[in-house]
Design an enzyme around this catalytic site. Structure first.
Site, mmCIF file in Angstrom:
data_model
loop_
_atom_site.group_PDB
_atom_site.id
_atom_site.type_symbol
_atom_site.label_atom_id
_atom_site.label_comp_id
_atom_site.label_asym_id
_atom_site.label_seq_id
_atom_site.Cartn_x
_atom_site.Cartn_y
_atom_site.Cartn_z
ATOM 1 N N CYS A 12 81.625 51.404 -5.243
ATOM 2 C CA CYS A 12 81.999 49.881 -5.900
ATOM 3 C C CYS A 12 81.061 49.772 -7.360
ATOM 4 C CB CYS A 12 81.223 48.803 -4.962
ATOM 5 S SG CYS A 12 79.767 48.747 -4.785
ATOM 6 N N GLU A 41 76.025 54.449 -0.728
ATOM 7 C CA GLU A 41 75.617 55.154 -2.007
ATOM 8 C C GLU A 41 74.120 54.574 -2.341
ATOM 9 O OE1 GLU A 41 78.457 53.957 -1.586
ATOM 10 O OE2 GLU A 41 79.951 54.531 -2.772
ATOM 11 N N ASN A 79 76.507 53.003 5.074
ATOM 12 C CA ASN A 79 76.615 51.744 4.894
ATOM 13 C C ASN A 79 75.724 50.884 5.957
ATOM 14 O OD1 ASN A 79 78.794 52.485 6.609
ATOM 15 N ND2 ASN A 79 79.970 50.526 5.875
ATOM 16 N N CYS A 116 75.516 49.393 0.434
ATOM 17 C CA CYS A 116 76.455 50.595 0.603
ATOM 18 C C CYS A 116 75.771 52.014 0.829
ATOM 19 C CB CYS A 116 77.318 50.796 -0.793
ATOM 20 S SG CYS A 116 78.513 49.246 -1.143
HETATM 21 N N1 THU Z 1 81.172 50.729 1.074
HETATM 22 C C1 THU Z 1 80.246 51.623 0.765
HETATM 23 O O1 THU Z 1 79.300 51.773 1.634
HETATM 24 N N2 THU Z 1 80.547 52.390 -0.216
HETATM 25 C C2 THU Z 1 81.472 52.363 -1.114
HETATM 26 O O2 THU Z 1 81.661 52.767 -1.960
HETATM 27 C C3 THU Z 1 82.628 51.076 -0.867
HETATM 28 C C4 THU Z 1 81.929 50.123 0.093
HETATM 29 C C5 THU Z 1 80.951 49.816 2.430
HETATM 30 C C6 THU Z 1 80.519 48.259 2.249
HETATM 31 C C7 THU Z 1 80.962 47.830 3.527
HETATM 32 O O3 THU Z 1 80.033 48.026 4.669
HETATM 33 C C8 THU Z 1 82.136 48.395 3.934
HETATM 34 O O4 THU Z 1 82.388 49.622 2.913
HETATM 35 C C9 THU Z 1 83.493 47.613 3.433
HETATM 36 O O5 THU Z 1 83.495 47.275 2.031
#
Ligand code: THU
Length: 126
Positions: free
Chosen positions: A86, A55, A42, A53
């Site tokens: 998400c 992913e 992320n 994110c």
């Molecule tokens: N986040 C991800 O990278 N992947 C997910 O599946 C859920 C959320 C990150 C986004 C943000 O930087 C942190 O997690 C908190 O929401």
């Protein structure tokens, strides 16, 4: 490569996470149909909505290298509950591989696995 090895790659990728705001590092490891693995972490931004994110970073890396078919994605996050993708990431994944296997881990290393079709039924398309 087995699930554990893919999850280990996701954990390693989380080491590059830029997450000064949430302080919640996430890593992803995306397996392509030809066996190539792309990782992502992320990347947050002071304009919080510009955060991306782990992913989607992995998918962007893969697609920009010519990949379009994915078989598994491992997601690593040190959360109390399983770190599930998400909604935006589910939609992003479904575009290319609606049946991709999604591995979601939590603190301690346990993980669950779902076909994306179960996590994202009736996704948007036209
Ligand atoms: N986040 C991800 O990278 N992947 C997910 O599946 C859920 C959320 C990150 C986004 C943000 O930087 C942190 O997690 C908190 O929401």
């Amino acid at each position: 490569m087995n699930d554990r090895q893919l999850l280990d790659m996701a954990r390693e990728a989380a080491g590059n996470s830029y997450s000064p705001y949430s302080k919640f590092p996430v890593g992803a490891a995306l397996e392509c149909a030809d066996g190539t693995i792309y990782t992502g972490c992320n990347i947050e931004n002071a304009a919080l909505g510009s955060t991306i994110c782990a992913e989607r970073v992995a998918v962007c890396k893969a697609v920009s290298e010519g990949q379009r078919e994915f078989t598994r994605i491992a997601i690593w996050g040190e959360s109390e509950n399983y770190c599930m993708p998400c909604g935006a990431c589910r939609q992003f994944l479904v575009e290319f591989s609606p049946d991709i296997e999604v591995l979601c881990s939590k603190a301690g290393g346990r993980y669950v696995s779902y076909p994306l079709s179960k996590l994202m039924p009736y996704s948007f398309n036209y």
